[in-house]
Design a protein around this motif. Structure first.
Motif, PDB file in Angstrom:
ATOM      1  N   PRO A 113       0.644   9.127   1.816  1.00 48.46           N
ATOM      2  CA  PRO A 113      -0.506  10.025   1.956  1.00 48.46           C
ATOM      3  C   PRO A 113      -1.714   9.254   2.505  1.00 48.46           C
ATOM      4  N   ILE A 114      -2.372   9.826   3.490  1.00 50.12           N
ATOM      5  CA  ILE A 114      -3.625   9.254   3.997  1.00 50.12           C
ATOM      6  C   ILE A 114      -4.720  10.270   3.718  1.00 50.12           C
ATOM      7  N   ILE A 115      -5.747   9.837   2.998  1.00 42.13           N
ATOM      8  CA  ILE A 115      -6.792  10.725   2.493  1.00 42.13           C
ATOM      9  C   ILE A 115      -8.103  10.374   3.172  1.00 42.13           C
ATOM     10  N   LEU A 116      -8.739  11.370   3.762  1.00 43.03           N
ATOM     11  CA  LEU A 116      -9.992  11.159   4.486  1.00 43.03           C
ATOM     12  C   LEU A 116     -11.128  11.906   3.797  1.00 43.03           C
ATOM     13  N   CYS A 117     -12.223  11.207   3.581  1.00 40.82           N
ATOM     14  CA  CYS A 117     -13.476  11.852   3.160  1.00 40.82           C
ATOM     15  C   CYS A 117     -14.515  11.502   4.212  1.00 40.82           C
ATOM     16  N   LYS A 118     -15.022  12.540   4.888  1.00 44.37           N
ATOM     17  CA  LYS A 118     -15.959  12.300   5.979  1.00 44.37           C
ATOM     18  C   LYS A 118     -17.379  12.608   5.546  1.00 44.37           C
ATOM     19  N   MET A 119     -18.242  11.625   5.745  1.00 43.22           N
ATOM     20  CA  MET A 119     -19.675  11.824   5.562  1.00 43.22           C
ATOM     21  C   MET A 119     -20.277  12.234   6.897  1.00 43.22           C
ATOM     22  N   ALA A 120     -21.583  12.464   6.928  1.00 45.86           N
ATOM     23  CA  ALA A 120     -22.280  12.824   8.173  1.00 45.86           C
ATOM     24  C   ALA A 120     -21.633  14.051   8.794  1.00 45.86           C
TER      25      ALA A 120
ATOM     26  N   CYS B  53       0.846  -1.206   0.000  1.00 48.37           N
ATOM     27  CA  CYS B  53       0.000   0.000   0.000  1.00 48.37           C
ATOM     28  C   CYS B  53       0.875   1.248   0.000  1.00 48.37           C
ATOM     29  N   ARG B  54       0.609   2.178  -0.945  1.00 47.48           N
ATOM     30  CA  ARG B  54       1.348   3.444  -1.009  1.00 47.48           C
ATOM     31  C   ARG B  54       0.485   4.637  -0.619  1.00 47.48           C
ATOM     32  N   VAL B  55      -0.817   4.523  -0.793  1.00 46.26           N
ATOM     33  CA  VAL B  55      -1.747   5.600  -0.465  1.00 46.26           C
ATOM     34  C   VAL B  55      -2.918   4.981   0.284  1.00 46.26           C
ATOM     35  N   ILE B  56      -3.360   5.624   1.368  1.00 42.24           N
ATOM     36  CA  ILE B  56      -4.471   5.114   2.173  1.00 42.24           C
ATOM     37  C   ILE B  56      -5.672   6.035   2.007  1.00 42.24           C
ATOM     38  N   VAL B  57      -6.807   5.469   1.614  1.00 39.64           N
ATOM     39  CA  VAL B  57      -8.053   6.218   1.446  1.00 39.64           C
ATOM     40  C   VAL B  57      -9.032   5.768   2.521  1.00 39.64           C
ATOM     41  N   CYS B  58      -9.600   6.721   3.257  1.00 39.62           N
ATOM     42  CA  CYS B  58     -10.550   6.415   4.335  1.00 39.62           C
ATOM     43  C   CYS B  58     -11.882   7.094   4.064  1.00 39.62           C
TER      44      CYS B  58
END
Length: 718
Positions: A252-259, A223-228
């Protein structure tokens, strides 16, 4: 308040997510059952598969054991495809054997709101923590480890073989989602040549949650990039630790938050409560740890793909080579909107562009090379090579307006040139024919990044440059407390002895002053004669405020009078104020008024804190004054914050330019203002068990002269 537990160490999840053996409890001869679908998706698994179901002796010619205990070895991963009533016994058996982990897909637990099934989930979570056997779920779709062909999911519609068969070097994105369906919907981008190392789903997160899964991926070499993709966490601060680890590891760790709604703020007593939202706290928390927050779900995969291909940015801007004047204008607009500089070419680049672009084109950035250059492969090669050779351009953007077969050689050329230069070219697909000729070739290319919109392209470039800048500046250690333990103890004692729902202005400012917050000097008066005496002694222009523990916002009830220059004016204001407040708030307790010298005009800032059920203490800074909630210009962060983090909060305000002086206003001492934010954050952290909110509004800033003119502390209900 947050527990601040550390995420589960990655090695404790290795048997679960990288298993050598998998047991399917509830294996079935029915291919449409959950157990049957697990069997189908695990057909290519490189390790051992065991079937468990007391109803069968064999399935599809393979032996089927009546229980986990009857298997020839203890499985690393146990997939439980059975109903709610049987899962506790199955989990206890897995615990007794020492299994590597359990995936529980059954639904109908805490997500239903039913107290009995929620209690079952709580018991499972407690046993998982007690035993150390990780539990994923319940209410999860499972996971996929593409490196080992472990399709431990019951969902269909995902072309697992496509992900398994692609080159290992292309499986670089690790995806973690609380929503199983949305997670796998993102994973279907494999049909667009985007490949994943893992797809992990947490479900109800009774034990293993998104932070644990992301922490596992930090240590995974594939894993090179983490998507959350996140809805919410019981303990968000654990994710901050993971983001910091990932950033320090260069991932890179990328976060997309719902709610994103903040319902808890609706009935807030202070300005802070209505402004300090948890979504804002997530954003600040992840970014200060070096992570990336993406607001638009649609941009997640494009950004992750770009970051998985791009190396370290060599410069701070982008060069655009367009074949269309209109595309060049779109690029210029998007670059400006996303704050990506477009440096003008000079030296060798300008010379090369001038030699190959016809007079009716443009050598400026964005450069319009026209169809003449596009049709001349040597000229296009020279222009692209000249830009790629210069390190002052972080990115090269080439819009692709039309879908047509004859573009294939050009796409291959651009991929080769980018690879030779060790860079990535960003291609923006502008055609309405979304899957037209050339789209697959661009997405397949190792050294080209595909974007479906100009804004998305420049947003990703901006994110990339900003991430590289922030990762070098992240702080590994928490802020060091600045306040003496004796001060903390005395403040705690005062708060404990406070009667009523709030600590009103005078006492609140006195408490904050012990933490180093500069406050105005106050006098209290409860009669006309006392008011006259105070005004005579203090002199100058005065401010009068109603003193009541029941009135949070004084302006709304006529509880503030400004610019009182004589004792007579002060007495008259006092009599009018007492009468007005009595009519506006007849049930409020009135202790009299507070009199203070009027602070010179300056920029008004609000600094506050509130205690969030998940985050614990949050600190806020924003544009203050009477219009604070209307302007809603604020930044929220989990407390405590360091001096540099407080300065970063100030820089993110829309009104930040006002701090640098506006018209005849002097430049605000940002360091001094940041120190107050730090002190308030420490106060909130120290007393998070006693306060609900605190609000300092306004903090009046006039150059280096900064003072808190009003304050309110709302206590927790007992």
């Amino acid at each position: 308040m947050t527990s601040m537990h550390a995420p589960r160490p990655a090695d404790e999840l290795a048997r679960l997510f990288n298993p050598r053996s998998i047991a399917i409890v509830g294996a079935s001869a029915n291919p449409n059952s959950f157990g049957g679908r697990f069997m189908t998706n695990l057909a290519g698994f490189e390790g051992k598969i065991y079937f468990v179901n007391p109803r069968y002796e064999e399935i599809e010619g393979k032996p089927c054991a009546p229980s986990l205990s009857a298997l020839p070895e203890v499985p690393d991963c146990v997939l439980v495809a059975s109903g709610l009533k049987t899962v506790e016994a199955i989990f206890e058996e897995a615990v007794a054997l020492g299994a590597g982990g359990v995936v529980l897909i059954a639904s109908g637990f805490a997500e239903t709101g039913d107290s009995e099934t929620a209690a079952v989930q709580d018991r499972l979570a407690a046993r998982a923590k007690e035993s150390g056997v990780p539990l994923v779920g319940p209410n999860t779709i499972g996971f996929v480890n593409f490196a080992t062909r472990a399709g431990a999911t019951f969902l269909t519609g995902l072309d697992l073989e496509r992900g398994y068969d692609c080159l290992a070097e292309r499986r670089t994105i690790g995806l973690v989602s609380q929503s199983g369906a949305l997670g796998l919907s993102l994973a279907q981008s494999m049909n667009r040549e985007v490949y994943f190392s893992h797809v992990l789903s947490c479900g109800n997160s009774a034990d293993i949650d998104l932070a644990d899964c992301a922490n596992y991926l930090v240590d995974d070499p594939h894993c090179r990039v983490i998507v959350c993709l996140l809805e919410g966490l019981r303990d968000p601060r654990r994710l901050e630790q993971v983001a910091r680890r990932a950033t320090l590891a260069g991932k890179p760790i990328i976060l997309c938050k719902m709610a994103r709604g903040d319902h808890g703020a609706q009935a807030a007593a202070s300005h802070t409560g209505s402004l300090a939202g948890s979504h804002a706290a997530y954003k600040t928390m992840i970014e200060r740890a070096g992570g990336i927050v993406i607001e638009r779900f649609e941009e997640l995969i494009e950004t992750a793909t770009f970051l998985s291909k791009a190396g370290k940015p060599s410069g701070n801007g982008a060069m655009v080579i367009a074949t269309s004047g209109g595309a060049a204008i779109l690029a210029a607009d998007a670059a400006e909107a996303q704050h990506v500089p477009l440096p003008q070419p000079d030296g060798s680049v300008l010379e090369t562009l001038g030699a190959h672009i016809p007079a009716f084109g443009s050598v400026r950035n964005p450069a319009d090379v026209t169809a003449e250059v596009v049709n001349n492969i040597e000229s296009l090669t020279a222009c692209v090579e000249a830009v790629l050779a210069r390190d002052d351009f972080a990115a090269l953007v080439i819009p692709h307006p039309l879908a047509y077969d004859t573009a294939y050689p050009r796409i291959a050329l651009l991929d080769r040139l980018a690879g030779e230069a060790g860079k990535v070219i960003s291609m923006v697909w502008l055609s309405g024919w979304l899957e037209g000729p050339g789209s697959s070739e661009i997405e397949t290319a190792r050294n080209l990044a595909m974007f479906r919109s100009m804004d998305g392209c420049f947003s990703a470039i901006s994110t990339w440059i900003d991430w590289d800048r922030r990762r070098a500046a992240i702080e590994q250690d928490p802020p060091i407390p600045l306040t003496d333990a004796r001060v903390r103890s005395r403040a705690a004692d005062v708060l404990s002895k406070s009667d009523g729902a709030v600590v009103a202005e005078r006492e609140a400012k006195a408490l904050l002053a012990t933490y180093g917050v500069p406050v105005t000097e106050d006098r209290r008066a409860a009669t006309s004669e006392a008011v006259r005496h105070c005004a005579s002694e203090m002199g100058g222009r005065l401010v009068m405020k109603i003193d009541s523990p029941d009135i949070a916002h004084k302006t709304e009830v006529g509880g503030i009078a400004l610019g009182l220059e004589t004792p007579d004016a002060a007495v008259s204001a006092y009599e009018r104020m007492i009468d007005a407040v009595a009519k506006a708030a007849p049930d409020a307790r009135i202790n009299g008024v507070i009199i203070q010298r009027m602070v010179p005009e300056g920029l008004e800032i609000v600094i506050g804190a509130r205690i969030d059920p998940a985050f614990g203490p949050l600190v806020l800074v924003g544009l203050g004054g009477v219009l604070v909630e209307l302007m809603a210009d604020s930044v929220t962060a989990p407390a405590p914050v360091s001096q540099s983090q407080a300065l970063d909060m100030l820089s993110k305000l829309r009104a930040a330019p006002l701090l640098d002086g506006f018209r005849n206003m002097p430049r605000v001492d940002r360091d001094a203002l940041a120190r107050i934010i730090v002190r308030v954050s420490e106060f909130a952290t120290d007393h998070a068990d006693k306060i609900a909110e605190l609000d300092i509004n306004p903090v009046i800033c006039n150059g280096s002269d900064i003072v808190a003119a009003d304050a309110l502390i709302v206590l927790q209900r007992t």
